[in-house]
Design an enzyme around this catalytic site. Structure first.
Site, PDB file in Angstrom:
ATOM      1  N   LYS A 173       4.762  11.896 -10.773  1.00  0.00           N
ATOM      2  CA  LYS A 173       3.908  11.184 -11.724  1.00  0.00           C
ATOM      3  C   LYS A 173       4.554   9.837 -12.027  1.00  0.00           C
ATOM      4  O   LYS A 173       5.728   9.788 -12.415  1.00  0.00           O
ATOM      5  CB  LYS A 173       3.742  11.984 -13.018  1.00  0.00           C
ATOM      6  CG  LYS A 173       2.695  13.064 -12.937  1.00  0.00           C
ATOM      7  CD  LYS A 173       2.412  13.647 -14.321  1.00  0.00           C
ATOM      8  CE  LYS A 173       1.351  14.739 -14.236  1.00  0.00           C
ATOM      9  NZ  LYS A 173       1.157  15.416 -15.536  1.00  0.00           N
ATOM     10  N   ASN A 193       2.661  20.814 -19.795  1.00  0.00           N
ATOM     11  CA  ASN A 193       2.308  20.057 -21.003  1.00  0.00           C
ATOM     12  C   ASN A 193       2.492  20.878 -22.275  1.00  0.00           C
ATOM     13  O   ASN A 193       2.044  20.471 -23.354  1.00  0.00           O
ATOM     14  CB  ASN A 193       0.845  19.581 -20.912  1.00  0.00           C
ATOM     15  CG  ASN A 193       0.653  18.602 -19.771  1.00  0.00           C
ATOM     16  OD1 ASN A 193       1.568  17.858 -19.417  1.00  0.00           O
ATOM     17  ND2 ASN A 193      -0.529  18.608 -19.155  1.00  0.00           N
ATOM     18  N   HIS A 241      10.223  11.121 -27.585  1.00  0.00           N
ATOM     19  CA  HIS A 241       9.241  11.972 -26.896  1.00  0.00           C
ATOM     20  C   HIS A 241       9.690  13.442 -26.893  1.00  0.00           C
ATOM     21  O   HIS A 241       8.916  14.347 -27.234  1.00  0.00           O
ATOM     22  CB  HIS A 241       9.013  11.470 -25.468  1.00  0.00           C
ATOM     23  CG  HIS A 241       8.119  12.363 -24.669  1.00  0.00           C
ATOM     24  ND1 HIS A 241       6.781  12.536 -24.959  1.00  0.00           N
ATOM     25  CD2 HIS A 241       8.376  13.177 -23.605  1.00  0.00           C
ATOM     26  CE1 HIS A 241       6.252  13.412 -24.111  1.00  0.00           C
ATOM     27  NE2 HIS A 241       7.196  13.818 -23.273  1.00  0.00           N
ATOM     28  N   LYS A 284      10.256  23.340 -12.004  1.00  0.00           N
ATOM     29  CA  LYS A 284       9.294  22.242 -11.849  1.00  0.00           C
ATOM     30  C   LYS A 284       8.823  22.140 -10.406  1.00  0.00           C
ATOM     31  O   LYS A 284       7.636  21.915 -10.142  1.00  0.00           O
ATOM     32  CB  LYS A 284       9.904  20.918 -12.330  1.00  0.00           C
ATOM     33  CG  LYS A 284       8.926  19.763 -12.138  1.00  0.00           C
ATOM     34  CD  LYS A 284       8.782  18.844 -13.284  1.00  0.00           C
ATOM     35  CE  LYS A 284       7.591  17.908 -13.080  1.00  0.00           C
ATOM     36  NZ  LYS A 284       7.616  16.753 -13.939  1.00  0.00           N
ATOM     37  N   GLU A 335      12.900  19.582 -23.051  1.00  0.00           N
ATOM     38  CA  GLU A 335      12.168  19.813 -21.798  1.00  0.00           C
ATOM     39  C   GLU A 335      12.826  20.914 -20.972  1.00  0.00           C
ATOM     40  O   GLU A 335      12.201  21.502 -20.104  1.00  0.00           O
ATOM     41  CB  GLU A 335      12.067  18.508 -20.983  1.00  0.00           C
ATOM     42  CG  GLU A 335      11.353  17.367 -21.710  1.00  0.00           C
ATOM     43  CD  GLU A 335       9.825  17.410 -21.594  1.00  0.00           C
ATOM     44  OE1 GLU A 335       9.291  18.352 -20.983  1.00  0.00           O
ATOM     45  OE2 GLU A 335       9.171  16.488 -22.126  1.00  0.00           O
ATOM     46  N   ARG A 354       0.827  -1.232   0.000  1.00  0.00           N
ATOM     47  CA  ARG A 354       0.000   0.000   0.000  1.00  0.00           C
ATOM     48  C   ARG A 354       0.848   1.262   0.000  1.00  0.00           C
ATOM     49  O   ARG A 354       0.423   2.322   0.424  1.00  0.00           O
ATOM     50  CB  ARG A 354      -0.990   0.013   1.172  1.00  0.00           C
ATOM     51  CG  ARG A 354      -1.959  -1.133   1.143  1.00  0.00           C
ATOM     52  CD  ARG A 354      -3.275  -0.787   1.809  1.00  0.00           C
ATOM     53  NE  ARG A 354      -4.233  -1.850   1.613  1.00  0.00           N
ATOM     54  CZ  ARG A 354      -4.430  -2.856   2.473  1.00  0.00           C
ATOM     55  NH1 ARG A 354      -3.748  -2.890   3.591  1.00  0.00           N
ATOM     56  NH2 ARG A 354      -5.303  -3.799   2.207  1.00  0.00           N
TER      57      ARG A 354
END
Ligand code: GLY
Length: 368
Positions: free
Chosen positions: A142, A245, A266, A226, A184, A120
């Protein structure tokens, strides 16, 4: 050494950035080891870094168990998630332990997700080895795997307890991956920091050629940006985190068109996507055309895709818009876009006319 704090209440953590950090990572990991062995998950491509990390852990008195997975996006799968969690359980990982993710975004995303569900939720540490992972995916919590229906469709928000970034590991990264990760970096300038974009225009060649202080500065500045954004909107609910994004909706369509293959990495999709987002903003009269041209010129100068042709895309606007409709950012039938009013003036627009997007892409394709 630079330390950036990600401020999230009792889930706050440090991101430590220093060239050569891998060699002394053991000292920084010791407080998390609780005198127990730590599992280190890596992919086969980072074997030398795995060796260096385990040596520094041993020097700090930490025993380690290595789990080496196949490199590549295919590793972010249900099958690898199942076998990784089984292996961690077999090793006796407890909820209070910290598993170390050593690698690029694939390893970070998979290990982070495994740790979000193991017992968990157990702890984990990110040690990113690609520029893209250092400035983006290792920070912010994420985590995800891919499913046959698409990328990152199953995952969780699960923050690491510590992120250790050694810019020196980039010396062994293939130049194409380094450039893709740089997209990025430049993104942070385009989102809300025109001075940083100007810094990028001036310093990108040195950064890409291996200049240590340019790399450290770019990584620390990006991570601080960030951290600020994630601290303001951890779960992407207020629109602030959505700014990250930028370029991703157009980029997603280009990546989908090549079947998410190596034909367009990417970061390359994001680069072309940012140029298209600025181009579309200019075409709509939102941004000065000179700003859109400046974005294209910078990406072109460093060898990143900056339009449909340089991204190798020859599809119609309608086809690309159809790909966008499968984007996981779809919200109650509408697709939010990141558009710009100028360099460093990105905003979220929820009322973009998809027919206008398709027409703009057809025109861009014809021009290319
Ligand atoms: N890579 C986008 C985010 O972390 O929100």
């Amino acid at each position: 050494m630079t330390t950036v704090r990600v401020g999230l209440g009792d889930r706050s953590y440090d991101v430590v950035i220093e060239s050569g950090l891998l060699a002394r990572a053991g000292d920084l990991l010791a407080p998390l080891s609780r005198g127990r062995a730590m599992a280190v998950v890596a992919d086969a491509n980072v074997a030398p870094h795995l060796e260096a990390l385990r040596l520094s852990m041993a020097a700090a008195g930490i025993a380690s168990e290595a789990i080496v997975l196949p490199p590549g996006e295919g590793t972010k799968s249900w099958a690898q998630l199942a076998s990784l969690t089984d292996r961690l359980i077999e090793l006796g990982v407890e909820r209070g332990d910290h598993v170390i993710a050593l690698g690029g975004g694939v390893i970070g995303d998979l290990v982070g997700f495994a740790c979000s569900i193991l017992k968990r939720g157990c702890g984990f540490v990110q040690v990113p080895t690609t520029l893209l992972a250092q400035v983006d995916s290792s920070v912010g919590g994420k985590t995800a795997i891919n499913t046959p229906a698409g990328k990152n469709l199953v995952g969780a928000f699960h923050q690491p307890a510590l992120v250790l970034i050694d810019p020196q590991v980039l010396d062994t990264l293939p130049p194409r991956d380094l450039r893709a990760g740089y997209a990025e970096v430049v993104k942070y300038g385009l989102i809300d920091d025109p001075d940083f974009f100007a810094w990028c225009e001036e310093n990108a060649p040195a950064l890409l050629a291996g200049d240590v202080s340019a790399r450290e500065h770019a990584i620390a500045h990006s991570v601080a940006a960030k951290a600020r954004i994630v601290g303001a909107d951890e779960r992407e609910t207020t629109g602030t985190r959505a700014l990250l994004n930028l370029g991703h909706t157009f980029g997603h369509a280009l990546e989908a068109e090549v079947g998410f293959s190596d034909r367009l990495l990417h970061g390359e999709g994001v680069a072309a996507g940012m140029a298209l987002a600025y181009g579309f903003s200019a075409a709509q009269g939102l941004a000065p055309p000179a700003d859109a041209a400046r974005v294209v010129a910078h990406l072109k100068a460093i060898g990143l895709p900056h339009d449909l042709a340089s991204a190798g895309i020859h599809a119609s606007g309608a086809t690309l818009v159809a790909h966008m409709l499968h984007d996981k950012k779809m919200d109650a039938g509408t697709l939010p876009f990141l558009l710009a009013r100028g360099i460093g003036r990105t905003y979220l627009d929820k009322s973009v006319d998809l027919a206008a997007v398709a027409a703009f892409l057809d025109e861009s394709g014809a021009r290319g």
